[in-house]
Design a protein around this motif. Structure first.
Motif, short mmCIF file in Angstrom:
data_model
loop_
_atom_site.label_atom_id
_atom_site.label_comp_id
_atom_site.label_asym_id
_atom_site.label_seq_id
_atom_site.Cartn_x
_atom_site.Cartn_y
_atom_site.Cartn_z
N SER A 37 9.35 0.60 7.96
CA SER A 37 8.79 0.38 6.63
C SER A 37 7.52 -0.46 6.74
O SER A 37 7.50 -1.49 7.40
CB SER A 37 9.85 -0.36 5.79
N THR A 38 6.44 0.01 6.14
CA THR A 38 5.13 -0.62 6.37
C THR A 38 4.18 -0.30 5.23
O THR A 38 4.38 0.66 4.50
CB THR A 38 4.52 -0.09 7.69
N SER A 39 3.13 -1.12 5.11
CA SER A 39 2.01 -0.71 4.26
C SER A 39 1.13 0.23 5.07
O SER A 39 1.23 0.28 6.30
CB SER A 39 1.21 -1.94 3.83
N MET A 40 0.24 0.95 4.38
CA MET A 40 -0.61 1.90 5.10
C MET A 40 -1.95 2.09 4.40
O MET A 40 -2.01 2.29 3.19
CB MET A 40 0.10 3.25 5.22
N LEU A 41 -3.00 2.01 5.21
CA LEU A 41 -4.34 2.37 4.76
C LEU A 41 -4.84 3.49 5.67
O LEU A 41 -4.88 3.32 6.89
CB LEU A 41 -5.30 1.17 4.83
N ALA A 42 -5.18 4.62 5.07
CA ALA A 42 -5.75 5.74 5.81
C ALA A 42 -7.16 5.97 5.28
O ALA A 42 -7.38 5.87 4.07
CB ALA A 42 -4.90 7.00 5.60
N SER A 43 -8.08 6.27 6.16
CA SER A 43 -9.45 6.53 5.69
C SER A 43 -10.16 7.48 6.64
O SER A 43 -9.64 7.82 7.70
CB SER A 43 -10.24 5.22 5.60
N ASN A 44 -11.39 7.80 6.25
CA ASN A 44 -12.19 8.65 7.14
C ASN A 44 -12.82 7.84 8.28
O ASN A 44 -13.62 8.37 9.04
CB ASN A 44 -13.29 9.36 6.34
N GLY A 45 -12.46 6.57 8.38
CA GLY A 45 -13.01 5.71 9.43
C GLY A 45 -14.21 4.94 8.93
O GLY A 45 -14.22 3.71 8.93
N HIS A 46 -15.23 5.63 8.42
CA HIS A 46 -16.45 4.97 7.93
C HIS A 46 -16.11 3.98 6.79
O HIS A 46 -16.78 2.97 6.64
CB HIS A 46 -17.44 5.99 7.37
N LEU A 47 -15.13 4.32 5.99
CA LEU A 47 -14.82 3.52 4.80
C LEU A 47 -13.68 2.54 5.06
O LEU A 47 -13.19 1.89 4.13
CB LEU A 47 -14.44 4.45 3.63
N HIS A 48 -13.27 2.42 6.31
CA HIS A 48 -12.06 1.62 6.59
C HIS A 48 -12.28 0.13 6.32
O HIS A 48 -11.48 -0.52 5.65
CB HIS A 48 -11.56 1.86 8.01
N ALA A 49 -13.38 -0.41 6.83
CA ALA A 49 -13.59 -1.86 6.71
C ALA A 49 -13.70 -2.26 5.24
O ALA A 49 -13.07 -3.24 4.80
CB ALA A 49 -14.85 -2.27 7.48
N GLN A 50 -14.46 -1.49 4.47
CA GLN A 50 -14.61 -1.81 3.04
C GLN A 50 -13.28 -1.70 2.30
O GLN A 50 -12.96 -2.51 1.45
CB GLN A 50 -15.58 -0.81 2.38
N SER A 51 -12.50 -0.67 2.64
CA SER A 51 -11.20 -0.48 1.98
C SER A 51 -10.22 -1.57 2.38
O SER A 51 -9.46 -2.09 1.56
CB SER A 51 -10.62 0.89 2.35
N LEU A 52 -10.28 -1.93 3.65
CA LEU A 52 -9.37 -2.95 4.17
C LEU A 52 -9.64 -4.31 3.51
O LEU A 52 -8.70 -5.08 3.25
CB LEU A 52 -9.56 -3.06 5.69
N ALA A 53 -10.90 -4.58 3.21
CA ALA A 53 -11.21 -5.84 2.53
C ALA A 53 -10.46 -5.91 1.20
O ALA A 53 -9.97 -6.98 0.80
CB ALA A 53 -12.72 -5.95 2.32
N ILE A 54 -10.33 -4.76 0.53
CA ILE A 54 -9.63 -4.73 -0.76
C ILE A 54 -8.12 -4.78 -0.57
O ILE A 54 -7.43 -5.59 -1.18
CB ILE A 54 -10.03 -3.47 -1.56
N THR A 55 -7.59 -3.92 0.30
CA THR A 55 -6.13 -3.87 0.42
C THR A 55 -5.58 -5.18 1.00
O THR A 55 -4.53 -5.66 0.56
CB THR A 55 -5.66 -2.68 1.29
N SER A 56 -6.28 -5.76 1.96
CA SER A 56 -5.75 -7.00 2.55
C SER A 56 -5.80 -8.16 1.57
O SER A 56 -4.97 -9.05 1.60
CB SER A 56 -6.48 -7.35 3.86
N LYS A 57 -6.75 -8.10 0.64
CA LYS A 57 -6.82 -9.16 -0.40
C LYS A 57 -5.59 -9.12 -1.31
O LYS A 57 -5.09 -10.15 -1.74
CB LYS A 57 -8.10 -8.95 -1.21
N HIS A 58 -5.09 -7.92 -1.58
CA HIS A 58 -4.01 -7.79 -2.58
C HIS A 58 -2.61 -7.64 -1.99
O HIS A 58 -1.63 -7.87 -2.68
CB HIS A 58 -4.31 -6.61 -3.49
N PHE A 59 -2.53 -7.21 -0.72
CA PHE A 59 -1.20 -6.96 -0.15
C PHE A 59 -0.45 -8.27 0.10
O PHE A 59 -0.99 -9.20 0.67
CB PHE A 59 -1.32 -6.19 1.18
N LYS A 60 0.81 -8.30 -0.37
CA LYS A 60 1.66 -9.45 -0.04
C LYS A 60 2.91 -8.91 0.64
O LYS A 60 3.54 -8.01 0.11
CB LYS A 60 2.05 -10.21 -1.31
N SER A 61 3.23 -9.46 1.81
CA SER A 61 4.39 -8.91 2.56
C SER A 61 5.69 -9.31 1.88
O SER A 61 5.76 -10.27 1.15
CB SER A 61 4.38 -9.41 3.98
#
Ligand code: IPD
Ligand code: CA
Ligand code: CA
Length: 258
Positions: free
Chosen positions: A234-258
């Motif tokens: 069981s895990t969180s998951m971010l999938a992207s085209n690679g180019h957009l990963h860092a920008q997307s990760l900045a958002i998901t990591s800000k909001h994700f709480k384990s």
């Protein structure tokens, strides 16, 4: 092994499609977390096909087969991904089957039996949609893409955090969010370039077992929502085209709480 995955997915899909046409009673794991004979019988058909081909292999499936995720030879099965769509007669659901060797995905098939749509991948050999090679989008601007998202069955903090992350994506001027309700197909849609990114704060191994390989083999990137390698649990998951990963990760990591 991909042929076994395809054969098993076809048999499971035939079961699901029959119940979809004929109707089936939905039962609640909770009132909104549904299960039916379609899930159970499709899983049995898939497991029988895998066992005929590989009697010694372990199987980790959503409903009834719970071998260890650490087994050397492991099949990871969601017999009906998108049960809520199935229940409401929306033809967007799939059978998802993957084979893992020593914890690493080797091949996978995601099959929508209503649209007769196949997504397949073999490690090192790329990903395909109905036999044609697929690739993630080459977009480098979040302002030019759709972002897929999903909610687990949480109706509390996880749901609110997902909505807050979606709001931050909108602040990046994305074209929109989509919540289609079938994680395996969401990942397939990253793999074929429809989504620039997809995230969900809680997924189970059977939800992403095959889809993660589709994304990787289509040239994309998969991590947890905080940037770690994705474990087969069981895990969180971010999938992207690679180019957009860092920008997307900045958002998901800000909001994700384990
Ligand atoms: C669900 C779907 C949904 C995702 C949920 C999953 P199920 O699987 O993949 O899109 O948001 O997290 O549990 O219950 O329909 O097999
Ligand atoms: Ca699922
Ligand atoms: Ca399921």
């Amino acid at each position: 092994m991909i042929e076994t995955a395809r054969h098993a997915a076809q048999l499971g899909g035939d079961v699901v499609a029959r119940y979809y046409r004929e109707g089936v009673e939905m039962r609640g794991k909770q009132s909104y977390n549904l299960v039916s004979d379609a899930d159970i019988d499709a899983e049995r058909a898939v497991v029988q096909a895998i066992r005929e081909a590989y009697p010694d292999h372990a199987i980790l499936a959503e409903e009834e087969h719970h071998d260890s995720a650490e087994s050397e030879h492991l099949w990871v099965v969601d017999p009906l991904d998108g049960t809520n769509n199935f229940a409401h007669h929306i033809p967007h659901f799939a059978v998802s089957i993957a084979y893992y060797h020593q914890g690493v995905a080797q091949c996978g098939a995601v099959y929508n039996p209503i649209r007769e749509d196949w997504y397949t991948a073999v490690r090192g050999e790329g990903a395909q949609h109905n036999g044609q090679p697929i690739h993630v989008s080459d977009c480098t601007d979040l302002g030019q893409v759709l972002v897929g998202l999903g909610f687990y069955y949480d109706r509390g903090d996880g749901m609110l955090a997902t909505l807050a992350a979606a709001a931050d994506f909108f602040r990046c001027n994305i074209h929109g969010v989509r919540r289609f309700g079938t994680a395996s197909l969401d990942l397939a849609q990253v793999a074929c370039g429809m989504f620039g990114a997809f995230f969900e704060f809680e997924l189970k191994p059977w939800d992403f077992g095959a889809g993660r390989l589709l994304v990787e083999e289509a040239g994309g990137r998969i991590t947890t929502c905080t940037g770690e390698e994705v474990p087969l649990k069981s895990t969180s998951m971010l999938a992207s085209n690679g180019h957009l990963h860092a920008q997307s990760l900045a958002i998901t990591s800000k909001h994700f709480k384990s």
